[in-house]
Design a protein around this motif. Structure first.
Motif, PDB file in Angstrom:
ATOM      1  N   GLU A  31       3.958-107.023   7.901  1.00 22.18           N
ATOM      2  CA  GLU A  31       2.788-107.561   8.620  1.00 22.18           C
ATOM      3  C   GLU A  31       3.209-108.490   9.746  1.00 22.18           C
ATOM      4  N   ARG A  32       4.216-109.280   9.456  1.00 22.66           N
ATOM      5  CA  ARG A  32       4.640-110.316  10.387  1.00 22.66           C
ATOM      6  C   ARG A  32       5.356-109.727  11.605  1.00 22.66           C
ATOM      7  N   ILE A  33       6.132-108.669  11.386  1.00 25.93           N
ATOM      8  CA  ILE A  33       7.010-108.203  12.469  1.00 25.93           C
ATOM      9  C   ILE A  33       6.464-107.005  13.241  1.00 25.93           C
ATOM     10  N   CYS A  34       5.353-106.433  12.758  1.00 29.41           N
ATOM     11  CA  CYS A  34       5.006-105.098  13.256  1.00 29.41           C
ATOM     12  C   CYS A  34       4.482-105.083  14.697  1.00 29.41           C
ATOM     13  N   ILE A  57       5.627 -92.763   7.836  1.00 29.70           N
ATOM     14  CA  ILE A  57       4.501 -93.616   8.225  1.00 29.70           C
ATOM     15  C   ILE A  57       4.989 -94.514   9.352  1.00 29.70           C
ATOM     16  N   ALA A  58       4.161 -94.669  10.377  1.00 35.02           N
ATOM     17  CA  ALA A  58       4.517 -95.563  11.482  1.00 35.02           C
ATOM     18  C   ALA A  58       3.354 -96.502  11.746  1.00 35.02           C
ATOM     19  N   LEU A  59       3.673 -97.739  12.060  1.00 34.09           N
ATOM     20  CA  LEU A  59       2.635 -98.747  12.281  1.00 34.09           C
ATOM     21  C   LEU A  59       2.568 -99.131  13.748  1.00 34.09           C
ATOM     22  N   ASN A  60       1.353 -99.211  14.254  1.00 29.03           N
ATOM     23  CA  ASN A  60       1.177 -99.694  15.619  1.00 29.03           C
ATOM     24  C   ASN A  60      -0.275-100.134  15.775  1.00 29.03           C
ATOM     25  N   ARG A  61      -0.458-101.311  16.331  1.00 30.96           N
ATOM     26  CA  ARG A  61      -1.800-101.865  16.425  1.00 30.96           C
ATOM     27  C   ARG A  61      -2.646-101.161  17.487  1.00 30.96           C
ATOM     28  N   ASP A  62      -1.981-100.427  18.359  1.00 29.06           N
ATOM     29  CA  ASP A  62      -2.672 -99.804  19.485  1.00 29.06           C
ATOM     30  C   ASP A  62      -2.996 -98.339  19.182  1.00 29.06           C
ATOM     31  N   ALA A  63      -4.268 -97.992  19.311  1.00 29.19           N
ATOM     32  CA  ALA A  63      -4.715 -96.647  18.928  1.00 29.19           C
ATOM     33  C   ALA A  63      -4.038 -95.566  19.767  1.00 29.19           C
ATOM     34  N   ASP A  64      -3.875 -95.834  21.047  1.00 27.36           N
ATOM     35  CA  ASP A  64      -3.231 -94.845  21.910  1.00 27.36           C
ATOM     36  C   ASP A  64      -1.772 -94.638  21.496  1.00 27.36           C
ATOM     37  N   SER A  65      -1.113 -95.732  21.150  1.00 29.92           N
ATOM     38  CA  SER A  65       0.274 -95.615  20.685  1.00 29.92           C
ATOM     39  C   SER A  65       0.349 -94.833  19.381  1.00 29.92           C
ATOM     40  N   ARG A  66      -0.627 -95.062  18.514  1.00 34.58           N
ATOM     41  CA  ARG A  66      -0.634 -94.316  17.248  1.00 34.58           C
ATOM     42  C   ARG A  66      -0.777 -92.817  17.517  1.00 34.58           C
ATOM     43  N   GLU A  67      -1.624 -92.474  18.477  1.00 30.61           N
ATOM     44  CA  GLU A  67      -1.794 -91.068  18.830  1.00 30.61           C
ATOM     45  C   GLU A  67      -0.470 -90.483  19.340  1.00 30.61           C
ATOM     46  N   ARG A  68       0.245 -91.264  20.151  1.00 31.96           N
ATOM     47  CA  ARG A  68       1.540 -90.793  20.649  1.00 31.96           C
ATOM     48  C   ARG A  68       2.547 -90.618  19.519  1.00 31.96           C
ATOM     49  N   LEU A  69       2.504 -91.534  18.571  1.00 31.81           N
ATOM     50  CA  LEU A  69       3.397 -91.423  17.418  1.00 31.81           C
ATOM     51  C   LEU A  69       3.103 -90.133  16.651  1.00 31.81           C
ATOM     52  N   MET A  88       0.597-104.033  22.454  1.00 32.14           N
ATOM     53  CA  MET A  88       0.871-102.595  22.557  1.00 32.14           C
ATOM     54  C   MET A  88       2.303-102.357  23.008  1.00 32.14           C
ATOM     55  N   PHE A  89       3.038-101.600  22.203  1.00 36.97           N
ATOM     56  CA  PHE A  89       4.410-101.290  22.586  1.00 36.97           C
ATOM     57  C   PHE A  89       4.771 -99.930  22.010  1.00 36.97           C
ATOM     58  N   SER A  90       5.782 -99.325  22.566  1.00 41.94           N
ATOM     59  CA  SER A  90       6.242 -98.060  22.024  1.00 41.94           C
ATOM     60  C   SER A  90       7.758 -98.008  22.051  1.00 41.94           C
ATOM     61  N   ASN A  91       8.334 -97.708  20.909  1.00 47.54           N
ATOM     62  CA  ASN A  91       9.784 -97.559  20.825  1.00 47.54           C
ATOM     63  C   ASN A  91      10.211 -96.099  20.841  1.00 47.54           C
ATOM     64  N   LEU A  92       9.252 -95.196  20.969  1.00 42.91           N
ATOM     65  CA  LEU A  92       9.612 -93.781  21.041  1.00 42.91           C
ATOM     66  C   LEU A  92      10.520 -93.558  22.246  1.00 42.91           C
ATOM     67  N   THR A  93      11.407 -92.600  22.140  1.00 45.15           N
ATOM     68  CA  THR A  93      12.209 -92.243  23.308  1.00 45.15           C
ATOM     69  C   THR A  93      11.257 -91.720  24.386  1.00 45.15           C
ATOM     70  N   PRO A  94      11.655 -91.788  25.649  1.00 50.71           N
ATOM     71  CA  PRO A  94      10.751 -91.342  26.721  1.00 50.71           C
ATOM     72  C   PRO A  94      10.224 -89.925  26.480  1.00 50.71           C
ATOM     73  N   GLU A  95      11.087 -89.035  26.022  1.00 54.44           N
ATOM     74  CA  GLU A  95      10.619 -87.667  25.761  1.00 54.44           C
ATOM     75  C   GLU A  95       9.611 -87.632  24.620  1.00 54.44           C
ATOM     76  N   SER A  96       9.927 -88.330  23.533  1.00 52.60           N
ATOM     77  CA  SER A  96       9.040 -88.307  22.364  1.00 52.60           C
ATOM     78  C   SER A  96       7.709 -88.982  22.657  1.00 52.60           C
ATOM     79  N   ASN A  97       7.711 -89.861  23.642  1.00 49.41           N
ATOM     80  CA  ASN A  97       6.495 -90.597  23.978  1.00 49.41           C
ATOM     81  C   ASN A  97       5.499 -89.749  24.765  1.00 49.41           C
ATOM     82  N   GLN A  98       5.918 -88.566  25.171  1.00 56.70           N
ATOM     83  CA  GLN A  98       5.069 -87.732  26.040  1.00 56.70           C
ATOM     84  C   GLN A  98       4.807 -86.360  25.444  1.00 56.70           C
ATOM     85  N   ARG A  99       4.796 -86.270  24.137  1.00 56.84           N
ATOM     86  CA  ARG A  99       4.584 -84.954  23.540  1.00 56.84           C
ATOM     87  C   ARG A  99       3.128 -84.533  23.693  1.00 56.84           C
ATOM     88  N   PRO A 100       2.911 -83.224  23.835  1.00 58.55           N
ATOM     89  CA  PRO A 100       1.534 -82.746  23.957  1.00 58.55           C
ATOM     90  C   PRO A 100       0.757 -82.965  22.659  1.00 58.55           C
TER      91      PRO A 100
END
Lengths: 403, 403
Positions: free
Chosen positions: A237-240, A266-278, B1-13
């Motif tokens: 919770e603290r670091i995510c 499972i991946a955690l991200n507070r941002d909905a758009d980032s979750r979609e990318r994950l 909001m942050f993303s640690n995905l690699t640039p390629e993984s961050n742009q998957r369809p």
């Protein structure tokens, strides 16, 4: 005679040593010899029978074939995605709200998904030096590096300083760093991080995330068998918001269905758009390796996690197994302390590593006395998951005499 | 909001278009609309029920949980390894004698094993330009390239010249070349190579193998549904000393258990030491991606292939399914020829592609008339596996009117 394998693929090692030693033990047993076999990675009862959670088969018997014969979605059955998040975070609603998940073939698949999505080729996975072999195999096969730090301090605490140095060094060199922690009940050491050690891990990675993109994969393979301590969830919770936290969830041990290949990331991200990318990233990498995962396995695991009746039954069955294992752990600790064996704090789980010089030679001498275990780096791994309580004092005695 | 995905993984369809279109069709159906849904990739009967081979479930019902709850060996259950070789080569004893195999999660896993073991990063997989999407996904995710050639000649024969050019060009540039042929019943075109076309493939690859290490993966996903022509096996016999022949075996369609993820890779080599190296390579790459595979699935598939009683039952059940599908193929061919639709020779299998301009627009116009199919490159893919014979003439009529 010709070979079109790539040079690397043409030189792979043969049968892994664990398998070879297990085979040898089994063959002696079937020849009528008395053998103590602590090589195995599954839970066996005191009569050497594989322990199975019956609730799994009861759900299986209720399934209409057409419900699971078709492909599961690439990311996994949606209810399964929710179920494993529920199973992992239970009362931590905030964590559940910011989680996405994707099905994988066992915990192995979750580690693979992490490595290929959070490290570019040439970047580095950081692990303690006593680790589960596939961390190296997966990294190497996918062109990623593995860097290790000494697992324990001289007092046999978790070596936070080693982690700190490895993470800092790698953060300076690379844009991305992925750290793996396999706790509770680490394979092979048996160690479960204490609350303050989890705090330390959190601080180290949060600090490093100012320098590079730090991700943490928590390998929960044995988490149902560890000490009842959910402090790690508070750390998550603290670091995510700074560290990309990933969970390798596995049903293999929790439901004693190692062969069903039911797992998830499972991946955690507070941002909905980032979750979609994950979600998309996991889906893409699944499609690019194994496609979808065992549909029936996902269906059953979901029921066992979410259906109240089955949940209760699983708890009852699993608690009986945990108690059986805990008995063995207690006997082992008693006996091992009698001989002053050196090994890390062992509170539960399938394995423990006893430190020694020349592990190969020690294991060999023990085999000559029909006690089988696995030589690892710096010691021998004792798989109490497959040893009856009544045999443990003999095992420890033989171990001690062979050091 | 942050993303640690690699640039390629961050742009998957996002969700793949097939899934999205299937969802749309399903949602209309559940709203009571009449829809012809030719988007799906599984076999459905004329009432829209998933077709399942019951023998699978009969074996499942006989299994003792402890027989399959544990891990299968990484390379697969030994009997399964033999069974899929038997299933593939039947009377071709010589081929069986020089084969090794390893379990994989479905045919996808076999393609992955081929690409990571027979191409180095940067090297090239060669495919016809109308191909099953994951060939590209797997190559791309693993840092390999995909090169395509036009699938058909202007007469709609298989474009051997295109293959020849692609293979020669790539053989000059790289040490290793991997060619994939998905026949019979190619997805998405429906095409099955003729005997003389198989001869041509064999000659091209044998010739190219003087210049570089040429491997061929034959994707047999639909091989139980193709024309009864085993000429390809004679070609394999002829070329297997020069070309590394690999087979992607899949139980998904053969046993209508798409969700069980039962597959395997078979490799042929006359030299025992080379076979051992192949086995080790597959085992290593399995351990480095998904570890072992569905134990129960392997157990059941083995029984269905090797146990005489079940074998007979599967043949009977599968023949009924093949006949149902063949009826649809016949109706389609009749109707499509009436309208002079342009599509490759279609002798059987789940799909056929009808060529057209602006496939997206054609598919859209058809959707407006509640006929759903999948726009692909150069045409629209019709999944007869999920369309009742009685609906096919309407489907073809709508298709023709929307061109």
């Amino acid at each position: 005679m010709f070979s079109n394998l790539t040079p690397e693929s043409n030189q792979r090692p043969g049968n892994d040593p664990i398998f070879a030693l297990s085979e040898e033990a089994r063959s002696k047993i079937s020849n009528g010899e008395r053998v103590i076999d602590a090589t195995l990675g599954c839970l066996f009862d005191d009569n050497g029978e594989l322990l199975v959670v019956d609730a799994w088969d009861e759900v299986a018997a209720e399934i209409q074939p057409s419900m699971v014969a078709g492909y599961a979605p690439i990311s996994g059955v949606q209810k399964f995605n929710h179920a494993i998040i529920e199973d992992t975070f239970s009362d931590f609603q905030q964590l559940k709200d910011i989680s996405v998940s994707s099905a994988t073939p066992g915990g192995t698949g979750a580690v693979t998904s992490s490595i290929v999505n959070f490290l570019e080729p040439g970047e580095t996975l950081i692990s303690p030096h006593l680790y589960w072999g596939p961390y190296n195999t997966i990294s190497s096969l996918n062109g990623r590096k593995l860097t290790t730090y000494k697992t324990f301090t001289s007092d046999l605490d978790f070596n936070l300083e080693g982690l700190d140095q490895a993470v800092n060094q790698t953060s300076k060199e690379n844009k991305r760093v992925l750290t793996v922690i396999n706790s509770p009940c680490n394979n092979p050491t048996g160690y479960s991080l204490s609350s303050s050690e989890w705090d330390g891990v959190g601080e180290i990675l949060t600090k490093a995330s100012r320098v590079s993109r730090n991700s943490l994969i928590i390998d929960l393979a044995y988490f149902k068998f560890g000490p009842k301590n959910n402090h790690w969830l508070k750390v998550v919770e603290r670091i995510c918001d700074d560290v990309q936290v990933l969970i390798a969830w596995s049903g293999s041990k929790s439901f004693t269905r190692y062969g069903a290949r039911v797992g998830g990331i499972i991946a955690l991200n507070r941002d909905a758009d980032s979750r979609e990318r994950l979600k998309r990233a996991f889906s893409y990498s699944s499609r690019g390796t194994w496609s979808n995962c065992n549909h029936m396995g996902q269906f059953i695991a979901t029921k066992l996690i979410t259906d109240d009746r089955y949940k209760e039954q699983v708890d009852t069955e699993r608690n009986a197994i945990i108690n059986l294992l805990q008995d063995r752990v207690d006997v082992f600790n008693d006996q091992a302390q009698k001989y002053n064996l050196i090994y890390p704090r062992y509170e539960g789980g399938f394995f423990v590593t006893v430190f020694c010089k020349e592990p190969q030679a020690v294991a060999k001498r023990m085999r000559d006395k029909n006690v089988y275990l696995i030589p690892v780096k710096d010691g021998v791994r004792v798989g109490l998951c497959s040893v009856a309580s009544r045999d443990i004092s003999e095992l420890v005695e033989v171990l001690n005499s062979c050091l």
